[in-house]
Scaffold this motif. Sequence first.
Motif, PDB file in Angstrom:
ATOM      1  N   ASP A 144     -28.369   2.984  37.574  1.00  0.00           N
ATOM      2  CA  ASP A 144     -29.514   3.851  37.807  1.00  0.00           C
ATOM      3  C   ASP A 144     -30.598   3.621  36.753  1.00  0.00           C
ATOM      4  N   HIS A 145     -30.203   3.467  35.507  1.00  0.00           N
ATOM      5  CA  HIS A 145     -31.171   3.256  34.429  1.00  0.00           C
ATOM      6  C   HIS A 145     -31.934   1.945  34.633  1.00  0.00           C
ATOM      7  N   VAL A 146     -31.237   0.895  35.001  1.00  0.00           N
ATOM      8  CA  VAL A 146     -31.897  -0.387  35.251  1.00  0.00           C
ATOM      9  C   VAL A 146     -32.864  -0.266  36.428  1.00  0.00           C
ATOM     10  N   HIS A 147     -32.478   0.451  37.473  1.00  0.00           N
ATOM     11  CA  HIS A 147     -33.372   0.649  38.625  1.00  0.00           C
ATOM     12  C   HIS A 147     -34.625   1.414  38.224  1.00  0.00           C
ATOM     13  N   ARG A 203     -24.947  -6.027  25.212  1.00  0.00           N
ATOM     14  CA  ARG A 203     -24.145  -6.958  26.009  1.00  0.00           C
ATOM     15  C   ARG A 203     -24.869  -8.256  26.342  1.00  0.00           C
ATOM     16  N   VAL A 204     -26.207  -8.216  26.370  1.00  0.00           N
ATOM     17  CA  VAL A 204     -26.952  -9.425  26.743  1.00  0.00           C
ATOM     18  C   VAL A 204     -27.667 -10.083  25.560  1.00  0.00           C
ATOM     19  N   ARG A 205     -27.770  -9.376  24.470  1.00  0.00           N
ATOM     20  CA  ARG A 205     -28.552  -9.860  23.321  1.00  0.00           C
ATOM     21  C   ARG A 205     -28.017 -11.178  22.786  1.00  0.00           C
ATOM     22  N   ALA A 216     -29.025  -5.903  34.895  1.00  0.00           N
ATOM     23  CA  ALA A 216     -28.363  -5.455  36.118  1.00  0.00           C
ATOM     24  C   ALA A 216     -27.025  -6.164  36.315  1.00  0.00           C
ATOM     25  N   GLU A 217     -26.951  -7.416  35.881  1.00  0.00           N
ATOM     26  CA  GLU A 217     -25.708  -8.179  36.026  1.00  0.00           C
ATOM     27  C   GLU A 217     -24.569  -7.594  35.188  1.00  0.00           C
ATOM     28  N   VAL A 218     -24.883  -6.973  34.061  1.00  0.00           N
ATOM     29  CA  VAL A 218     -23.827  -6.426  33.196  1.00  0.00           C
ATOM     30  C   VAL A 218     -23.645  -4.922  33.375  1.00  0.00           C
TER      31      VAL A 218
END
Length: 113
Positions: free
Chosen positions: A88-91, A41-43, A78-80
């Motif tokens: 949870d994974h980003v944290h 999503r961010v790539r 985290a934004e997406v």
Amino acid sequence: MGVDAVLYRQISAGNGRRRPAYVSIEVVADPQDVLLDLLKRVRGGGRTPLLDRVDPLGELTVSAERMPQLLAELRCLAEVAGAPAEVDHVHRLARLVRRCAERLDAEIRFEGD
């Protein structure tokens, strides 16, 4: 076929022809491909140059000195992140990055299958 983030600590310095030796001290596993889905999503947006280099079939090593940049790029993830598992994974990744940043003898490796 997820990408695990693994915190490694150096246990011996390299000398001469030898490379430094590292041991794994913590893993954020990705068996459900959560990280890969977020990366898609961010790539390519220009905001995550380090994370854009994560290879689902290879390995990307990020030294402790680059943890501030990696932490900033995780904010983009985290934004997406929408689902609770994604948040949870980003944290968990952010905690791993902060632990790495506290040590000069550490690195994080993004290890694909």
